[in-house]
Design a protein around this motif. Structure first.
Motif, short mmCIF file in Angstrom:
data_model
loop_
_atom_site.label_atom_id
_atom_site.label_comp_id
_atom_site.label_asym_id
_atom_site.label_seq_id
_atom_site.Cartn_x
_atom_site.Cartn_y
_atom_site.Cartn_z
N GLU A 164 8.27 6.96 -1.49
CA GLU A 164 7.66 7.20 -0.16
C GLU A 164 7.80 5.90 0.68
OE1 GLU A 164 3.05 6.88 -0.97
OE2 GLU A 164 3.92 7.52 -3.06
N GLU A 165 6.72 6.23 1.92
CA GLU A 165 7.00 4.66 2.57
C GLU A 165 5.79 4.18 2.13
OE1 GLU A 165 7.99 4.45 7.08
OE2 GLU A 165 5.86 5.04 6.79
N TYR A 166 6.08 2.76 2.53
CA TYR A 166 4.66 1.70 1.90
C TYR A 166 4.64 0.68 3.04
CZ TYR A 166 5.65 3.35 -3.09
OH TYR A 166 5.56 4.15 -4.15
N GLU A 167 3.53 0.47 2.96
CA GLU A 167 2.96 -0.66 4.00
C GLU A 167 3.05 -1.92 3.07
OE1 GLU A 167 -0.93 -0.10 5.74
OE2 GLU A 167 -0.91 -2.19 6.10
N LYS A 169 0.84 -1.07 -0.14
CA LYS A 169 0.15 -0.04 -0.03
C LYS A 169 0.80 1.15 -0.12
CE LYS A 169 -4.27 -1.59 2.41
NZ LYS A 169 -4.99 -1.54 3.72
N ASN A 170 0.57 2.15 -0.80
CA ASN A 170 1.17 3.49 -0.65
C ASN A 170 0.73 4.43 0.67
OD1 ASN A 170 -1.28 4.59 -1.46
ND2 ASN A 170 -0.80 4.98 -3.83
N CYS A 171 1.38 5.63 0.58
CA CYS A 171 0.90 6.19 1.80
C CYS A 171 -0.54 6.92 1.68
CB CYS A 171 2.11 7.67 1.80
SG CYS A 171 1.97 8.71 0.43
N LYS A 172 -1.17 6.83 0.61
CA LYS A 172 -2.78 7.02 0.60
C LYS A 172 -3.41 5.78 1.02
CE LYS A 172 -1.96 10.06 -3.32
NZ LYS A 172 -2.26 9.86 -4.82
N MET A 231 8.03 0.32 5.07
CA MET A 231 9.40 0.51 4.58
C MET A 231 9.44 1.40 3.51
SD MET A 231 10.25 -3.31 2.71
CE MET A 231 9.50 -4.24 4.22
N SER A 232 10.66 2.07 3.31
CA SER A 232 11.05 2.87 2.25
C SER A 232 11.10 2.19 0.88
CB SER A 232 12.50 3.55 2.42
OG SER A 232 13.25 2.59 2.46
N LEU A 233 10.94 2.88 -0.19
CA LEU A 233 11.24 2.35 -1.52
C LEU A 233 12.46 1.63 -1.67
CD1 LEU A 233 9.87 1.79 -4.17
CD2 LEU A 233 10.75 3.89 -4.99
N SER A 234 13.57 2.36 -1.08
CA SER A 234 14.92 1.75 -1.48
C SER A 234 14.83 0.45 -0.80
CB SER A 234 16.07 2.58 -0.94
OG SER A 234 15.87 2.87 0.38
N GLU A 235 14.12 0.17 0.56
CA GLU A 235 14.30 -1.13 1.18
C GLU A 235 13.40 -2.04 0.64
OE1 GLU A 235 13.27 -2.87 5.68
OE2 GLU A 235 13.05 -0.67 5.35
#
Ligand SMILES: [Zn+2]
Length: 436
Positions: free
Chosen positions: A152-155, A79-82, A107-111
């Protein structure tokens, strides 16, 4: 009814439709080498044939391997931040690397990137990936989906379980007059992939249901197993039975538009190898024969040196030789009715040859018997066929020395197996031949 009668009366269109329907029903199920998707699949196949379902416990030693933990999945997404699901298992079960361990983490996109798999060459396709024997997790997505991900941060959620349970497989045996067996084996462990997996399962199911009512010489054993670990498990549990296997075929990739390909058994010159090659030749359609090599499908286990069974693999385009292989493009459109029908008929022809491939002994071996006085010229019918039939009679009589099989005679004479088979029937009825 025997196999020859079946071939002359079968409604191929109906069988083709049946295979298509079965593929469509099985397509949405998330299968893996263990778990409920595999059981659900066998439950559907059970509507067609009386499969026996076996469950083998996690931890069971099977030759050099161990039956793994059972894997099941409920859901998975990114899931994205929205809060929008940008990758969603419910849209395609290929999105999750099979056997992914449970994950619930932000986690971040890079992770996240270290766990994402795409195909840059085919940016709309989702790849198929597994991690059976190394505990890991990941997502597969189209490259276009990947490019649309913002920094961005992802779930991340993978709602799976990896626990002690069972490996499941299906088995069905049709009893023939002989204890000797013809093994038909297919892997049934891939999720939504049609040619590699479902086409083989559908062909094996419809072949079993077609052979079920026939009077048969051989017994036919059908296996629906997870690739590699399934055949290793079956061979461990049934080692003593393997000496009964006289012929075997691994069924896979039988619905694409490519020409038929036969991968020979490790023996290379087994009767099954000759029968398949002869059946393919008789179609007049292009085909390819390849020698055995120790990777591919379950033939690599059946043909391991400790077993060395006469098992080949009859497919169309081999695994890895078509770009759609192990991607979301191996879908319902990729597998066509006409190619499924064509493959099915080829399997029937092979069964027809092995069922009828017998050896005879000429009862009048010193010089040719006088055919005219026995009314054998008239037994043959029309003008044009009679020349062929005369040749067939001479070939069958000459080579029926107890060493040459009807298939050998068909090969040597370049005549169709059916002609040689019919000729041998006539000559046997006139007591000129006796079956060995
Ligand atoms: Zn595969």
């Amino acid at each position: 009814m025997n196999i020859t009668d079946l071939i002359s009366s079968i409604d191929l269109n109906q069988v083709g439709q049946e295979m298509r329907r079965l593929i469509s029903r099985l397509y949405p199920i998330c299968r893996s080498i263990t778990g409920n998707g595999f059981r659900e699949t066998l439950d559907i196949i059970k509507e067609y044939i009386p499969l026996e379902v076996h469950e083998v416990s996690t931890g069971t030693k099977v030759f050099d391997w161990t039956v793994p933990k059972e894997w099941n999945i409920k859901d998975a997404y990114i899931k994205n931040c929205k809060g929008e699901r940008v990758v969603d298992f419910l849209q395609s079960n290929l999105h999750v690397v099979s056997y992914s361990v449970p994950v619930r983490k932000k986690m971040s996109l890079s992770e996240l990137k270290g766990h994402l798999f795409t195909l840059t060459d085919h940016p709309d396709w989702i790849p198929y990936r597994t991690s059976y024997y190394k505990e890991d997790w990941g997502f597969c997505l189209s490259h276009n989906q990947f490019l649309a991900l913002n920094d961005e941060e992802y779930e991340v959620c993978i709602d799976t379980s990896l626990e002690d349970g069972h490996l499941t497989y299906g088995e069905y045996c049709i009893q023939g007059t002989s204890e000797e067996e013809f093994l038909i084996s297919c892997h049934a462990c891939h999720p939504s992939l049609c040619n590699d997996n479902l086409s083989g399962m559908a062909l094996a199911t419809c072949l079993a249901s077609s052979l079920m009512p026939l009077s048969l010489r051989y017994s036919y054993r059908f296996l629906f197993i997870p690739g590699t670990i399934g055949s290793i498990t079956w061979l461990t549990l049934n080692e003593k039975k393997t000496s009964r296997i006289k012929h075997g075929l691994v069924v896979a990739c039988v619905g694409d538009s490519g020409k038929s390909t036969y991968k020979k058994s490790r023996k290379g010159e087994a009767e099954i190898d000759k029968a398949v090659i002869h059946a393919l030749k008789e179609t007049g359609q292009p085909f390819e024969v390849i020698d055995f090599f120790p990777y591919g499908y379950d033939e690599r286990q059946y043909c391991s040196p400790g077993f060395n069974l006469p098992v080949g693999c009859l497919m169309r385009t081999p695994h890895g030789r078509y770009p759609e292989y192990h991607t979301s493009a191996d879908n319902l459109d990729f597998v066509k009715l006409e190619f499924l029908q064509n493959s099915f008929l080829k399997y029937l022809s092979v069964v027809n040859i092995t069922e009828n491939n017998k050896k005879y002994l000429n009862q009048n071996p010193k010089c040719e018997p006088q055919l005219g006085k026995r009314g054998l010229y008239e037994a043959i019918g029309g003008q044009k066929e009679s020349a062929v039939s005369q040749f067939a009679m001479l070939w069958v009589l000459n080579l029926s020395d107890g060493h040459h099989s009807l298939l050998d005679i068909a090969e040597r004479s370049s005549l169709r197996f059916e002609i040689i088979q019919n000729t041998a029937d006539i000559l046997a009825r006139r007591h000129l031949l006796v079956e060995c």
